[in-house]
Write an enzyme that holds these catalytic residues in place. Sequence first.
Site, mmCIF file in Angstrom:
data_model
loop_
_atom_site.group_PDB
_atom_site.id
_atom_site.type_symbol
_atom_site.label_atom_id
_atom_site.label_comp_id
_atom_site.label_asym_id
_atom_site.label_seq_id
_atom_site.Cartn_x
_atom_site.Cartn_y
_atom_site.Cartn_z
ATOM 1 N N LYS A 150 -56.488 -18.915 -0.955
ATOM 2 C CA LYS A 150 -56.699 -18.889 0.500
ATOM 3 C C LYS A 150 -58.130 -19.255 0.856
ATOM 4 O O LYS A 150 -58.363 -19.856 1.891
ATOM 5 C CB LYS A 150 -56.361 -17.512 1.080
ATOM 6 C CG LYS A 150 -54.861 -17.283 1.212
ATOM 7 C CD LYS A 150 -54.557 -16.148 2.169
ATOM 8 C CE LYS A 150 -53.065 -15.907 2.269
ATOM 9 N NZ LYS A 150 -52.752 -14.676 2.999
ATOM 10 N N LYS A 210 -39.418 -25.311 -2.637
ATOM 11 C CA LYS A 210 -38.741 -24.232 -1.926
ATOM 12 C C LYS A 210 -38.767 -24.483 -0.423
ATOM 13 O O LYS A 210 -39.736 -25.035 0.093
ATOM 14 C CB LYS A 210 -39.492 -22.911 -2.194
ATOM 15 C CG LYS A 210 -38.664 -21.890 -2.948
ATOM 16 C CD LYS A 210 -39.501 -20.697 -3.325
ATOM 17 C CE LYS A 210 -39.494 -19.622 -2.255
ATOM 18 N NZ LYS A 210 -40.097 -18.365 -2.723
ATOM 19 N N LYS A 242 -41.708 -22.970 5.843
ATOM 20 C CA LYS A 242 -42.030 -23.325 7.223
ATOM 21 C C LYS A 242 -43.130 -24.390 7.285
ATOM 22 O O LYS A 242 -43.297 -25.038 8.303
ATOM 23 C CB LYS A 242 -42.442 -22.077 8.001
ATOM 24 C CG LYS A 242 -43.658 -21.384 7.399
ATOM 25 C CD LYS A 242 -44.057 -20.138 8.156
ATOM 26 C CE LYS A 242 -45.363 -19.610 7.622
ATOM 27 N NZ LYS A 242 -45.400 -18.306 7.076
#
Length: 335
Positions: free
Chosen positions: A117, A199, A202
């Site tokens: 991140k 996978k 979104k």
Amino acid sequence: MENETQKKVMLSGIQPSGELHLGNYLGPLQHWPAMIEAYDCYFFLADLHTITVRQDPAVLRRRTLNLLASYIACGLDPEKCVLFVQSHVPAHSQLAWVLDCYTMFGELSRMTQFKDKSARNADNINAGLFTYPALMAADILLYQADFVPVGEDQKQHVEICRDVASRFNNIYGEIFKLPEPYIAKVGARIMSLSAPESKMSKSMPEGCVFLLEKPEDILRKFKRAVTDSDNERCVRYAPREKPGVSNLIQIYAAATGNTYEDVEREFDGKGYGVFKPAVGEAVVEILRPIREETERLLADKAYLESVYRAGAERAAAVANKTLRKVYKKVGFLAP
Ligand code: TRP
């Protein structure tokens, strides 16, 4: 403190940072209604966690409420589990501070999610992003959870939670129960419709079917789904050679409750032009009641409010007990 029912405690937090999609539903979510019968379940919307990356305030508020409504619509009966919003229970932030002081800089530096991140948000590597695992440990330990259902990406966070809890227990006695990661035995791994090697996510919206999406949009996505480049053109389950078709078979099987062989037989001799819309229709049908119920709940703000208020109250009663013990152990003067 043992809970009266003697059921094991299961806890999970979900960040309200995106919308639910078909992969979430056919994966873990579909099995939650059965879990709330078997365990004492705590589910919360981890809004404190989401602000480790910048959020639009109005969007965050809307998503939190949407997600609450969707979960209820998917069968998480708020009478049978404790459903709440993390920021409504101050004990999470309060215990997190204490645990920050028992979590080592070196440990946090090794977290792969922190490394990922911070690489992706190089302009906002804030202290919250770094100490995120201590907050997550607080979430879990406040409720003396036995099990935490996790995906691969969260396993390391459950491990550090155990390490911090044992460190604390070694100093002060058996205050915290050590949680186990709970790996679901069932649940399909749904792949992207546009890139079936990845996978469903979104972050690739063309290949992702959202739970609240309009039927015509769902159908369009299925009609455009990537199949394969071989010349066979037949509906056969072979995930390596035919990832796209196999993913559609998997979705159709999960949506209709059939086996892969049933699906192959049903579409034997029929082309993808028949198969793809049929999968789309089946998905529209399983999502329809969820969408309608979510919309109905979202129109009833007073009900949703009553759910999260009652949830926060039940959660706080348990969480505050743990917090009081911890405060006493570390030597804080009773207020
Ligand atoms: N970190 C989790 C995620 O990103 C969300 C989360 C926060 C969580 N607190 C938790 C999950 C406690 C399980 C238990 O998905």
